[in-house]
Design an enzyme around this catalytic site. Structure first.
Site, mmCIF file in Angstrom:
data_model
loop_
_atom_site.group_PDB
_atom_site.id
_atom_site.type_symbol
_atom_site.label_atom_id
_atom_site.label_comp_id
_atom_site.label_asym_id
_atom_site.label_seq_id
_atom_site.Cartn_x
_atom_site.Cartn_y
_atom_site.Cartn_z
ATOM 1 N N ASP A 1 -29.720 54.179 -18.302
ATOM 2 C CA ASP A 1 -28.850 53.065 -18.678
ATOM 3 C C ASP A 1 -28.906 52.774 -20.184
ATOM 4 O OD1 ASP A 1 -28.052 50.175 -19.101
ATOM 5 O OD2 ASP A 1 -27.666 50.343 -16.958
ATOM 6 N N SER B 1 -23.246 50.564 -20.041
ATOM 7 C CA SER B 1 -23.440 50.250 -18.627
ATOM 8 C C SER B 1 -22.142 49.717 -18.012
ATOM 9 C CB SER B 1 -24.603 49.273 -18.474
ATOM 10 O OG SER B 1 -25.069 49.234 -17.156
#
Length: 599
Positions: free
Chosen positions: A464, A350
């Site tokens: 993610d 991320s």
């Protein structure tokens, strides 16, 4: 007959009892027992590339490595994976004799190797007469079984002998050899060997040379021949040197040797550049030589980095996700650089993936700060709201921001080795991205479920990386390059709840209700944290696998407060500087960093 053997071999046989006594398995046994074992043992010479035994075969002997090196390979993949190196002074095959079960791995000579073979019959007879020795081997078996649970892959870690193989006459193999020898000398005693010096010597001469040094570098010829073939057989790691801009070709020296097919992890591609890294060069070479690691060299620091990684001293930096708290990574990187700790490999999830890609680009601290302030503070990338059929925002701003920052560069063309992680909702596993466009895989790594649209790839839905693996230390450990520094900025609580039940009013009453309720978590925060909950247990386990864990206190910074940019950087820097100052000198990180100061 011993009278027909070379004098060197006769001397090694006579010394077998002493060599056995130096092993943990035999050390301290009665000298008479050691003599019996030495007499019962058979001498075996295994040329580099030859197979000692294969998975599934019946265990028929225990082997002691007297010189050379064996590789233990996992057989359950199309390309066998090197799990362990068995160097001189160690044993292999005893687990099969104890359990009576078929062999579970392939064992291949990574180089010319001398072995003492103790047959099953001799093993049963001698160890049956000496229960204390049998107890030792049982303990050794248990230790090996336990170590397999935490062992770092052995593809490159701990390599001691290297062979440099030029791809063409255009390669300055002499210049590279000199720089590589200098870099290795910072880690230990190193010898550089050319054909004019060692072309006529026996394998025992090489064994003595390697025993007297920490590292040995052999320089092969471009074409196949007796000397080049010997260099390949003697090496723990092969460095294939090529001009990055040159025509892609084959290394004739490798030919069709068994070891080249069996142990592709031994070969690493070194692309030599005249200046900056040539765009697309890595992809051209890798396409024709799949399955091997590659390195870019633009100057001496790159050769030093390769030396660290090949000897298990490369420092890997793993950066977690954490939204705006991820800016603390900039401060941490600043502290590491000021302390003289090199960053040789980078990986992240991320926001940590985005910051890590900048580090892999070798951006300065000033450039990191300027680029990320412009991308996240000056223009909030999460404000292109859309109809919430798939997500709250369209994701176009994030995609444009990433593409603007990294352009069309691929992960293969980054100066430092890099990976980022996404979560595959289709398969239920995390995905580690080591190839392809940087911006595209970063877009997948930051696709917060419900906030940003997922990235579709070959029918899979990627979101993610923090959903499944917010601190991908495991992906870094798989490389086996050396100590790992883990930076976890997502550990602190993201927000607190309220004791009473929340009853949301009708739309026309919403504004007055919000004013009366104070600071409540918003939908972005809820979706973000909900997506990361399942990775908490894995993150905790991965923290334990770091050589240095950095967790700056960031509870005061909301994960979506982009305006806390400077605050987060300062917090990361001050915390990391204190931790590094207090870090013991004997820590793996400082031991690896110490080699930089000597080069």
């Amino acid at each position: 007959m011993e009278g027909d053997l070379p004098e060197e071999t006769v001397l090694m046989r006579a010394d077998l009892g002493a060599q056995l006594n130096a092993l943990p398995l035999f050390n301290g046994l009665d000298p008479a027992v050691l003599r019996q074992i030495a007499i019962a043992a058979e001498w075996l010479s295994l040329p580099g590339g030859a197979t000692l035994f294969r998975a599934g075969e019946r265990p028929d002997a225990l082997y002691v490595v007297l010189s050379g090196c064996l590789g233990v390979f996992r057989p359950d993949k199309s390309v066998p994976q090197l799990m362990e190196r068995v160097v001189a002074g160690r044993t292999v095959g005893e687990m099969g004799l104890i359990s009576g079960r078929p062999r579970t791995a392939h064992v291949v000579a990574l180089r010319d190797t001398e072995l003492a073979r103790l047959s099953r019959e001799s093993f049963d007879r001698l160890f049956g007469q000496h229960p204390d020795a049998l107890l030792r081997i049982a303990r050794l078996t248990v230790d090996r079984l336990e170590s397999t649970q935490t062992r770092v892959p052995a593809a490159v870690q701990g390599a001691r002998t290297f062979t440099l193989i030029p791809q063409s006459l255009e390669v300055d193999v002499g210049g590279f050899a000199t720089e590589f020898h200098k870099a290795l000398s910072a880690c230990g005693r190193t010898e550089l060997v050319w054909s004019v010096r060692a072309g006529t010597h026996t394998s025992h001469w090489f064994h003595r040379l390697e025993a007297a040094n920490d590292y040995v570098v052999y320089v092969a010829d471009q074409k196949a021949g007796g000397w080049s073939n010997l260099c390949v057989r003697q090496a723990d790691a092969l460095l294939l040197l090529a001009r990055a801009e040159g025509a892609v070709g084959k290394w004739d020296v490798l030919g069709n040797q068994t070891e080249a097919r069996m142990a592709p992890q031994r070969a690493e591609l070194v692309l030599l550049h005249d200046g900056e890294i040539s765009k697309g060069a890595a992809a051209r070479w890798i396409a024709d030589h799949p399955g091997i690691a590659h390195h870019h060299v633009t100057g001496s620091p790159d050769i030093q980095r390769i030396a660290r990684m090949l000897t298990g001293r490369g420092i890997g930096l793993v950066l977690s996700g954490g939204g705006a708290r991820g800016f603390a990574h900039i401060g941490i990187v600043k502290a590491l650089r000021e302390a003289g700790i090199p960053i040789d490999l980078v990986g992240g999830t991320s926001m940590g993936g985005i910051l890590g890609a900048g580090v892999a680009q070798r951006w300065s601290i000033q450039e990191l700060a300027e680029r990320f302030r412009a991308a996240f503070v000056d223009v909030n990338p999460l404000r292109d709201y859309t109809w919430p059929f798939v997500s709250l925002v369209s994701g176009r701003k994030v995609s444009r921001m990433l593409r603007s920052a990294f352009g069309e560069i691929t992960i293969e063309d980054l100066p430092l080795e890099f990976f980022c992680v996404s979560s595959n909702l289709t398969t239920g596993h995390s995905e580690v991205h080591r190839r392809g466009l940087v911006w595209r895989w970063l877009r997948a790594s930051v696709a917060i479920p419900g906030v940003l649209p997922p990235v579709m790839h070959q029918g899979d839905v990627l979101v993610d990386g923090g959903t499944m693996n917010n601190l991908p230390v495991d992906a870094m450990r798989e490389l086996g390059r050396g100590p790992v520094i883990g930076c976890d900025v997502g550990a602190d609580r993201a927000f607190t709840g309220r004791s009473e039940e929340i009853d949301v009013p009708l739309p026309w009453q919403l504004m007055s209700w919000l004013r009366s309720r104070g600071n409540l978590p918003n939908i972005f925060q809820i979706l973000w944290r909900a997506g990361m909950v399942n990775s908490n247990a894995m993150t905790a386990a991965h923290r334990e696998k770091t050589d240095l864990l950095l967790q700056p206190p960031l509870a005061q910074i909301d994960m979506l407060n982009w305006k806390a940019f400077e605050l987060a950087i300062d917090a990361g820097y001050e915390y990391a500087a204190r931790r590094l100052e207090a870090l013991p000198a004997e820590s793996p990180v400082w031991r690896s960093a110490g080699t930089v100061l000597q080069t």
